[in-house]
Design an enzyme around this catalytic site. Structure first.
Site, PDB file in Angstrom:
ATOM      1  N   GLY A  95      93.977 -66.968 -79.713  1.00 34.84           N
ATOM      2  CA  GLY A  95      92.982 -65.950 -79.872  1.00 34.84           C
ATOM      3  C   GLY A  95      91.934 -66.070 -78.590  1.00 34.84           C
ATOM      4  O   GLY A  95      91.707 -67.268 -77.968  1.00 34.84           O
ATOM      5  N   CYS A 127      97.129 -72.823 -79.332  1.00 37.11           N
ATOM      6  CA  CYS A 127      96.018 -72.588 -78.556  1.00 37.11           C
ATOM      7  C   CYS A 127      94.873 -72.716 -79.300  1.00 37.11           C
ATOM      8  O   CYS A 127      94.295 -73.672 -79.855  1.00 37.11           O
ATOM      9  CB  CYS A 127      96.245 -71.335 -77.713  1.00 37.11           C
ATOM     10  SG  CYS A 127      95.071 -71.144 -76.229  1.00 37.11           S
ATOM     11  N   TYR A 128      94.113 -71.297 -79.436  1.00 33.53           N
ATOM     12  CA  TYR A 128      93.038 -71.211 -80.613  1.00 33.53           C
ATOM     13  C   TYR A 128      93.374 -71.963 -81.908  1.00 33.53           C
ATOM     14  O   TYR A 128      92.586 -72.737 -82.237  1.00 33.53           O
ATOM     15  CB  TYR A 128      92.540 -69.835 -80.897  1.00 33.53           C
ATOM     16  CG  TYR A 128      91.398 -69.565 -81.810  1.00 33.53           C
ATOM     17  CD1 TYR A 128      90.060 -69.740 -81.135  1.00 33.53           C
ATOM     18  CD2 TYR A 128      91.642 -69.326 -83.174  1.00 33.53           C
ATOM     19  CE1 TYR A 128      89.138 -69.416 -82.053  1.00 33.53           C
ATOM     20  CE2 TYR A 128      90.701 -69.342 -83.942  1.00 33.53           C
ATOM     21  CZ  TYR A 128      89.289 -69.254 -83.531  1.00 33.53           C
ATOM     22  OH  TYR A 128      88.154 -69.223 -84.231  1.00 33.53           O
ATOM     23  N   HIS A 179     101.088 -72.347 -74.719  1.00 37.16           N
ATOM     24  CA  HIS A 179     101.820 -71.223 -75.481  1.00 37.16           C
ATOM     25  C   HIS A 179     103.294 -71.314 -75.378  1.00 37.16           C
ATOM     26  O   HIS A 179     104.044 -70.923 -74.648  1.00 37.16           O
ATOM     27  CB  HIS A 179     101.547 -69.706 -74.873  1.00 37.16           C
ATOM     28  CG  HIS A 179     100.291 -69.361 -75.138  1.00 37.16           C
ATOM     29  ND1 HIS A 179      99.932 -68.788 -76.303  1.00 37.16           N
ATOM     30  CD2 HIS A 179      98.981 -69.746 -74.701  1.00 37.16           C
ATOM     31  CE1 HIS A 179      98.299 -68.505 -76.369  1.00 37.16           C
ATOM     32  NE2 HIS A 179      97.948 -69.115 -75.341  1.00 37.16           N
ATOM     33  N   GLU A 235     105.289 -69.699 -77.067  1.00 37.79           N
ATOM     34  CA  GLU A 235     106.298 -68.184 -77.062  1.00 37.79           C
ATOM     35  C   GLU A 235     106.494 -67.504 -75.957  1.00 37.79           C
ATOM     36  O   GLU A 235     107.069 -66.494 -75.733  1.00 37.79           O
ATOM     37  CB  GLU A 235     105.416 -67.452 -78.201  1.00 37.79           C
ATOM     38  CG  GLU A 235     104.060 -66.952 -77.747  1.00 37.79           C
ATOM     39  CD  GLU A 235     102.768 -67.754 -77.777  1.00 37.79           C
ATOM     40  OE1 GLU A 235     103.170 -69.060 -77.825  1.00 37.79           O
ATOM     41  OE2 GLU A 235     101.647 -67.507 -77.956  1.00 37.79           O
ATOM     42  N   SER A 293     113.645 -37.225 -84.848  1.00 36.66           N
ATOM     43  CA  SER A 293     113.533 -36.649 -83.246  1.00 36.66           C
ATOM     44  C   SER A 293     114.934 -36.761 -82.605  1.00 36.66           C
ATOM     45  O   SER A 293     114.729 -36.282 -81.390  1.00 36.66           O
ATOM     46  CB  SER A 293     112.455 -37.567 -82.468  1.00 36.66           C
ATOM     47  OG  SER A 293     112.765 -38.849 -82.403  1.00 36.66           O
ATOM     48  N   GLY A 294     115.496 -37.394 -83.132  1.00 33.64           N
ATOM     49  CA  GLY A 294     117.083 -37.670 -82.375  1.00 33.64           C
ATOM     50  C   GLY A 294     116.952 -38.968 -81.645  1.00 33.64           C
ATOM     51  O   GLY A 294     117.848 -39.495 -81.107  1.00 33.64           O
ATOM     52  N   GLY A 295     115.679 -39.644 -81.670  1.00 32.88           N
ATOM     53  CA  GLY A 295     115.529 -41.050 -80.838  1.00 32.88           C
ATOM     54  C   GLY A 295     116.028 -41.902 -81.743  1.00 32.88           C
ATOM     55  O   GLY A 295     116.387 -41.893 -83.188  1.00 32.88           O
ATOM     56  N   VAL A 296     116.512 -43.193 -81.352  1.00 33.55           N
ATOM     57  CA  VAL A 296     116.973 -44.322 -82.228  1.00 33.55           C
ATOM     58  C   VAL A 296     116.130 -44.767 -83.324  1.00 33.55           C
ATOM     59  O   VAL A 296     116.679 -44.892 -84.334  1.00 33.55           O
ATOM     60  CB  VAL A 296     117.331 -45.467 -81.245  1.00 33.55           C
ATOM     61  CG1 VAL A 296     116.301 -46.116 -80.487  1.00 33.55           C
ATOM     62  CG2 VAL A 296     118.171 -46.348 -81.948  1.00 33.55           C
ATOM     63  N   ASP A 297     114.773 -44.606 -83.152  1.00 39.13           N
ATOM     64  CA  ASP A 297     113.873 -45.083 -84.094  1.00 39.13           C
ATOM     65  C   ASP A 297     113.861 -44.273 -85.390  1.00 39.13           C
ATOM     66  O   ASP A 297     114.048 -44.747 -86.645  1.00 39.13           O
ATOM     67  CB  ASP A 297     112.434 -45.187 -83.661  1.00 39.13           C
ATOM     68  CG  ASP A 297     112.334 -46.031 -82.639  1.00 39.13           C
ATOM     69  OD1 ASP A 297     113.015 -46.717 -82.164  1.00 39.13           O
ATOM     70  OD2 ASP A 297     111.085 -45.781 -82.047  1.00 39.13           O
ATOM     71  N   SER A 298     113.810 -42.763 -85.327  1.00 39.68           N
ATOM     72  CA  SER A 298     113.738 -41.887 -86.408  1.00 39.68           C
ATOM     73  C   SER A 298     115.095 -42.030 -87.052  1.00 39.68           C
ATOM     74  O   SER A 298     115.520 -41.731 -88.180  1.00 39.68           O
ATOM     75  CB  SER A 298     113.200 -40.550 -86.136  1.00 39.68           C
ATOM     76  OG  SER A 298     113.832 -39.860 -85.102  1.00 39.68           O
ATOM     77  N   SER A 299     116.219 -41.997 -86.157  1.00 40.33           N
ATOM     78  CA  SER A 299     117.838 -41.815 -86.690  1.00 40.33           C
ATOM     79  C   SER A 299     117.696 -43.302 -87.627  1.00 40.33           C
ATOM     80  O   SER A 299     118.493 -43.141 -88.621  1.00 40.33           O
ATOM     81  CB  SER A 299     118.561 -42.238 -85.554  1.00 40.33           C
ATOM     82  OG  SER A 299     118.269 -41.043 -84.685  1.00 40.33           O
ATOM     83  N   LYS A 329     111.810 -52.582 -80.361  1.00 41.63           N
ATOM     84  CA  LYS A 329     112.913 -51.732 -79.861  1.00 41.63           C
ATOM     85  C   LYS A 329     114.269 -52.121 -80.327  1.00 41.63           C
ATOM     86  O   LYS A 329     115.266 -51.780 -80.628  1.00 41.63           O
ATOM     87  CB  LYS A 329     112.740 -50.942 -78.649  1.00 41.63           C
ATOM     88  CG  LYS A 329     113.642 -49.863 -78.398  1.00 41.63           C
ATOM     89  CD  LYS A 329     113.621 -48.579 -79.161  1.00 41.63           C
ATOM     90  CE  LYS A 329     112.639 -47.744 -78.758  1.00 41.63           C
ATOM     91  NZ  LYS A 329     112.456 -46.473 -79.452  1.00 41.63           N
TER      92      LYS A 329
END
Ligand code: XMP
Length: 508
Positions: A54, A81-82, A168, A170, A222-228, A364
């Site tokens: 942070g 870290c923090y 870090h 990560e 919407s036809g995008g991968v997320d909403s599908s 994604k």
């Protein structure tokens, strides 16, 4: 399922920690820094807690709140870290602010390569980003690694299973950072690997059933991968009680509506296609501000969804929002607002529907893995991302039907020229942006005064950062020739060579 909790102290890499852990098959969840020890204690699936980095100092008055009792839970803890400084500070050690911090790659000398630092060797390059350091350790803690500037760059209390690292792990620049996180998660916390796409899908389906119960829901498809993916998951949970709504705003890609109808009519979804092109153009007439465009579009979508929900007696609105949409819309605890992603920050507050976003914590590429697992058609799974507000954010300045036509056609040419090349598989998005200016050119021996088109081709893993694609000039030249030949209103083509950051992928 066993899981690791990451408490978010506002560090820019906080969510990356959960991402890394999920990558090796263990579930991880980010929670606010002020989550109470009681909440954590009652969840028996929690096998370890990580305190993130942070930007604050532990001495600052408005430093993020933290329930000290968490340090007595007997659950393994790792401070980064923090988080490393906070643990030392709260347990009786001493933290001081240094005039000069450590930023960037530093050499870490490992004194005690066991437990948290096992299998890391004697020295490693690690990514540092701090000015405060721990100068005195609490009782029963020992320093296990140092750098030139910091004698206590990592510490351990092996008995209480509390560890801290100033660097870090990560961040991909830290050599073997994944190994350190694995040491904590797999060896010290003994988490079972149960975060496979199949199990994630099963859990989300179960969660959806619990949340929606016997009620009806609508989803904006919407036809995008997320909403599908969101639609496929929710359909598996509540079947015919889900109504999928595709809104043709007039701002969609070339051939989009036909593609959606053909693809989703075959699926088991109640698909409604709503054509509202005129309404969208009317509402957006004369609007240039990117945020206003997004808000107007968000409001129109909400009105449409509300009307359908009323008719269908649906009480839930499902959205395919993913983690990067939320962080850019400034909706996570410490994130600043970059833009109102229309499916999050763009929606009005008085939605009068319950909002459920099953993918809100996923990136994604994790959503794409779910898409494969759910057997969605490949043409959906591998599709390029398309923003909710559509071509409206690819036309800088005012939106007119003429400009939409130009940007749509230019985008189609760009995609056609790149598809089938060796570069295609690495491309996150390739599209055209229209600038609201004109420049002088010469076409057919005559002066021309027309729009320029920006070609934007982007490579990214998770939308949080991105690089412009280094495609060869020969392909760019073909794109430029085709755009200026086939689109009468354009006489100049430029290539956008900006990464994210400092730019975003879209221009608005
Ligand atoms: P930026 O431009 O923020 O885009 O770097 C990151 C990714 O998100 C997409 N994007 C959106 N997706 N609603 C969406 O569903 C939105 O309002 C929105 N704005 C940007 C963008 O296309 C890129 O893939």
């Amino acid at each position: 399922m066993d899981k690791i909790i990451i408490l978010d102290f506002g560090g820019q890499y906080c969510h990356l920690i959960s991402r890394r852990i999920r990558d090796f098959g263990v579930c991880a969840e980010v929670m606010p820094s002020n989550t109470s020890s009681k909440v954590l204690q009652t969840d028996k699936t929690i096998k370890g807690i990580i305190l993130s980095g942070g930007a604050r100092s532990v001495y600052e008055k408005d430093a993020p709140k933290f329930d000290k009792e968490i340090l007595n839970l007997l659950t393994p803890i790792l401070g980064i870290c923090y988080g490393h400084q906070l643990i030392a500070h709260l347990m009786g050690g001493k933290v001081v602010s240094e005039k000069f911090g450590e930023y960037g790659l530093m050499k870490l000398n490992i004194k005690n390569g066991e437990e948290i630092l096992a299998r890391l060797g004697k020295s490693k390059n690690v990514w540092m980003n701090h000015s405060d350091i721990v100068v005195r350790l609490p009782k029963s803690f020992m320093s296990i690694a140092s750098t030139e500037h910091s004698k206590i760059a990592a510490y351990a209390n092996n008995k209480q299973k509390i560890f801290g690292v100033q660097f870090h792990p990560e961040v991909s620049h830290t050599e073997n950072g994944d190994q350190l996180l694995k040491n904590f998660v797999i060896d010290i916390c003994q988490c079972k690997k149960s975060c496979t796409p199949t199990l994630v899908a099963q859990n989300l389906i179960k969660e959806t059933r619990e949340i929606i119960g016997n009620e009806k829901a609508i989803i904006g498809l919407s036809g995008g991968v997320d909403s599908s993916v969101a639609a496929a998951l929710v359909e598996k949970a509540i079947g015919k009680k889900l109504i999928a709504v595709y809104v043709d705003t007039g701002l969609m890609r070339d051939g989009e509506t036909k593609f959606i109808e053909e693809t989703f009519r075959k699926k088991n979804l109640n698909l409604k296609v709503i054509r509202v092109e005129k309404q969208f153009f009317r509402a957006l007439k004369g609007v240039s501000s990117p945020e206003r465009k997004r808000k107007i579009i968000g409001r129109l979508f909400a009105d449409i969804f509300r009307n359908i929900a009323k008719k269908e007696r649906a009480s839930f609105l499902i959205q395919g929002t993913i983690y990067s949409d939320r962080i850019e819309s400034g909706l996570t605890q410490h994130s600043s607002k970059i833009k109102s992603h229309h499916n999050v920050g763009g929606l009005p507050k008085n939605l009068k529907m319950k909002l459920y976003e099953p993918l809100k914590d996923l990136y994604k590429d994790e959503v794409r893995k779910l898409a494969y697992d759910l057997d969605l058609p490949k043409k959906i799974t591998i599709r390029q991302v398309f923003p909710g507000p559509g071509l409206a954010v690819r036309i800088i300045g005012k939106i007119t039907p003429e400009r939409v036509k130009i940007v749509r056609q230019a985008g189609k040419i760009i995609e056609e020229e790149l598809r089938g090349t060796e570069f295609w598989k690495n491309i996150w998005m390739s599209f055209a942006v229209l600038l609201p200016i004109k420049s002088v050119g010469i076409q057919g021996d005559r002066r021309s005064y027309k729009y320029p088109i920006v070609v934007r081709v982007i490579e990214s893993r998770d939308a949080m950062t991105a690089n412009f694609s280094k495609i060869p000039f020969s392909i760019l030249e073909r794109i430029s020739t085709r755009i200026t030949n086939e689109i009468i209103e354009v006489n100049r083509v430029v290539y956008d060579i900006t990464n994210k950051p400092p730019a975003t992928m879209e221009w608005e």
